[in-house]
Design a protein around this motif. Structure first.
Motif, PDB file in Angstrom:
ATOM      1  N   SER A  54      62.894  33.384  66.873  1.00  0.00           N
ATOM      2  CA  SER A  54      62.398  33.685  65.531  1.00  0.00           C
ATOM      3  C   SER A  54      60.872  33.704  65.506  1.00  0.00           C
ATOM      4  N   ALA A  55      60.254  32.724  66.142  1.00  0.00           N
ATOM      5  CA  ALA A  55      58.790  32.669  66.201  1.00  0.00           C
ATOM      6  C   ALA A  55      58.221  33.878  66.928  1.00  0.00           C
ATOM      7  N   THR A  56      58.901  34.299  67.985  1.00  0.00           N
ATOM      8  CA  THR A  56      58.455  35.481  68.733  1.00  0.00           C
ATOM      9  C   THR A  56      58.513  36.724  67.850  1.00  0.00           C
ATOM     10  N   PHE A  57      59.624  36.907  67.158  1.00  0.00           N
ATOM     11  CA  PHE A  57      59.745  38.064  66.265  1.00  0.00           C
ATOM     12  C   PHE A  57      58.772  37.972  65.089  1.00  0.00           C
ATOM     13  N   ALA A  58      58.519  36.759  64.594  1.00  0.00           N
ATOM     14  CA  ALA A  58      57.547  36.590  63.514  1.00  0.00           C
ATOM     15  C   ALA A  58      56.152  37.002  63.985  1.00  0.00           C
ATOM     16  N   ALA A  59      55.811  36.668  65.217  1.00  0.00           N
ATOM     17  CA  ALA A  59      54.513  37.083  65.765  1.00  0.00           C
ATOM     18  C   ALA A  59      54.440  38.602  65.872  1.00  0.00           C
ATOM     19  N   LEU A  60      55.503  39.215  66.363  1.00  0.00           N
ATOM     20  CA  LEU A  60      55.525  40.678  66.444  1.00  0.00           C
ATOM     21  C   LEU A  60      55.463  41.303  65.049  1.00  0.00           C
ATOM     22  N   THR A  61      56.098  40.657  64.069  1.00  0.00           N
ATOM     23  CA  THR A  61      56.053  41.143  62.692  1.00  0.00           C
ATOM     24  C   THR A  61      54.610  41.242  62.214  1.00  0.00           C
ATOM     25  N   ALA A  62      53.836  40.209  62.463  1.00  0.00           N
ATOM     26  CA  ALA A  62      52.440  40.206  62.013  1.00  0.00           C
ATOM     27  C   ALA A  62      51.640  41.325  62.673  1.00  0.00           C
ATOM     28  N   ILE A  63      51.814  41.495  63.971  1.00  0.00           N
ATOM     29  CA  ILE A  63      51.050  42.518  64.691  1.00  0.00           C
ATOM     30  C   ILE A  63      51.481  43.914  64.252  1.00  0.00           C
ATOM     31  N   PHE A  64      52.801  44.170  64.244  1.00  0.00           N
ATOM     32  CA  PHE A  64      53.291  45.490  63.844  1.00  0.00           C
ATOM     33  C   PHE A  64      52.914  45.800  62.391  1.00  0.00           C
ATOM     34  N   ALA A  65      53.029  44.808  61.522  1.00  0.00           N
ATOM     35  CA  ALA A  65      52.713  45.018  60.107  1.00  0.00           C
ATOM     36  C   ALA A  65      51.230  45.307  59.915  1.00  0.00           C
ATOM     37  N   LYS A  66      50.383  44.589  60.609  1.00  0.00           N
ATOM     38  CA  LYS A  66      48.934  44.798  60.468  1.00  0.00           C
ATOM     39  C   LYS A  66      48.583  46.231  60.853  1.00  0.00           C
ATOM     40  N   ILE A  67      49.184  46.735  61.907  1.00  0.00           N
ATOM     41  CA  ILE A  67      48.939  48.123  62.320  1.00  0.00           C
ATOM     42  C   ILE A  67      49.569  49.083  61.312  1.00  0.00           C
ATOM     43  N   GLY A  68      50.772  48.757  60.847  1.00  0.00           N
ATOM     44  CA  GLY A  68      51.515  49.653  59.967  1.00  0.00           C
ATOM     45  C   GLY A  68      50.951  49.792  58.570  1.00  0.00           C
ATOM     46  N   ILE A  69      50.217  48.798  58.091  1.00  0.00           N
ATOM     47  CA  ILE A  69      49.720  48.864  56.716  1.00  0.00           C
ATOM     48  C   ILE A  69      48.295  49.402  56.610  1.00  0.00           C
ATOM     49  N   GLU A  70      47.757  49.881  57.722  1.00  0.00           N
ATOM     50  CA  GLU A  70      46.362  50.347  57.701  1.00  0.00           C
ATOM     51  C   GLU A  70      46.115  51.424  56.654  1.00  0.00           C
ATOM     52  N   GLN A  71      47.075  52.336  56.464  1.00  0.00           N
ATOM     53  CA  GLN A  71      46.840  53.458  55.556  1.00  0.00           C
ATOM     54  C   GLN A  71      47.917  53.575  54.484  1.00  0.00           C
ATOM     55  N   ILE A  72      48.460  52.423  54.074  1.00  0.00           N
ATOM     56  CA  ILE A  72      49.523  52.430  53.064  1.00  0.00           C
ATOM     57  C   ILE A  72      49.357  51.186  52.190  1.00  0.00           C
ATOM     58  N   ASP A  73      49.822  51.252  50.968  1.00  0.00           N
ATOM     59  CA  ASP A  73      49.801  50.106  50.073  1.00  0.00           C
ATOM     60  C   ASP A  73      50.700  49.003  50.639  1.00  0.00           C
ATOM     61  N   SER A  74      50.274  47.772  50.543  1.00  0.00           N
ATOM     62  CA  SER A  74      51.035  46.670  51.131  1.00  0.00           C
ATOM     63  C   SER A  74      52.408  46.489  50.473  1.00  0.00           C
ATOM     64  N   ASP A  75      52.523  46.778  49.175  1.00  0.00           N
ATOM     65  CA  ASP A  75      53.833  46.652  48.510  1.00  0.00           C
ATOM     66  C   ASP A  75      54.804  47.735  48.985  1.00  0.00           C
ATOM     67  N   VAL A  76      54.296  48.944  49.222  1.00  0.00           N
ATOM     68  CA  VAL A  76      55.141  50.019  49.766  1.00  0.00           C
ATOM     69  C   VAL A  76      55.594  49.641  51.173  1.00  0.00           C
ATOM     70  N   ALA A  77      54.696  49.056  51.941  1.00  0.00           N
ATOM     71  CA  ALA A  77      55.041  48.619  53.295  1.00  0.00           C
ATOM     72  C   ALA A  77      56.143  47.557  53.255  1.00  0.00           C
ATOM     73  N   THR A  78      56.042  46.639  52.313  1.00  0.00           N
ATOM     74  CA  THR A  78      57.073  45.606  52.161  1.00  0.00           C
ATOM     75  C   THR A  78      58.417  46.233  51.801  1.00  0.00           C
ATOM     76  N   PHE A  79      58.390  47.228  50.928  1.00  0.00           N
ATOM     77  CA  PHE A  79      59.621  47.928  50.545  1.00  0.00           C
ATOM     78  C   PHE A  79      60.265  48.594  51.764  1.00  0.00           C
ATOM     79  N   ILE A  80      59.482  49.299  52.564  1.00  0.00           N
ATOM     80  CA  ILE A  80      60.006  49.972  53.765  1.00  0.00           C
ATOM     81  C   ILE A  80      60.621  48.943  54.699  1.00  0.00           C
TER      82      ILE A  80
END
Length: 145
Positions: free
Chosen positions: A15-41
């Motif tokens: 779980s901790a490993t996936f949580a770390a990947l979540t942070a990295i992938f999310a940080k890259i993924g939200i660069e050009q999108i609203d954070s609430d839209v990113a959460t919805f996706i």
């Protein structure tokens, strides 16, 4: 191998490993999108994957087989999860992943305190020292000099 798969420690570390990947992938993924839209996706993806797992593994339960109390607390948990995700993605949009994630992990400290207060769990002195170190570490990692 079966012993490892039945170990809570194995699943917690995974779980901790996936949580770390979540942070990295999310940080890259939200660069050009609203954070609430990113959460919805992210939520839609989770629903689809979990639905597939439940159906594929035969673990689906009829909704009528679940108690009202269980529904109440799972709905409350879902609301808290949603609020957490919205806040987390907003924080990632505004800050560095290496600083946001440690503050998010203060949830470990909060869970320990709430578990003692509301669930009657008992923690020993070494446990409390560990909780204090987690809190101190999270604050120090998030600190910007």
């Amino acid at each position: 191998m079966k012993t490892v798969l039945m170990s809570w420690q194995f699943w917690a570390l995974l779980s901790a490993t996936f949580a770390a990947l979540t942070a990295i992938f999310a940080k890259i993924g939200i660069e050009q999108i609203d954070s609430d839209v990113a959460t919805f996706i992210r939520t839609v993806v989770i629903l689809i994957v979990l639905g597939g797992i439940l159906l594929g593994s035969g673990q689906w339960q009829p909704p009528t087989s679940i108690s009202g109390r269980t529904y109440l607390f799972l709905v409350l948990s879902g609301l808290a999860t949603g609020a957490s995700w919205l806040c987390y993605f907003r924080a990632l949009k505004l800050g560095d992943a290496a600083r946001v994630a440690p503050l998010d992990k203060l949830s470990v400290v909060f869970v320990a305190i709430l578990g003692v207060l509301f669930l009657g769990e008992k923690l020993s002195m070494p446990n409390w020292i560990g909780i204090a170190l987690i809190a101190a570490g999270a604050v120090l990692v998030a600190y910007r000099a």
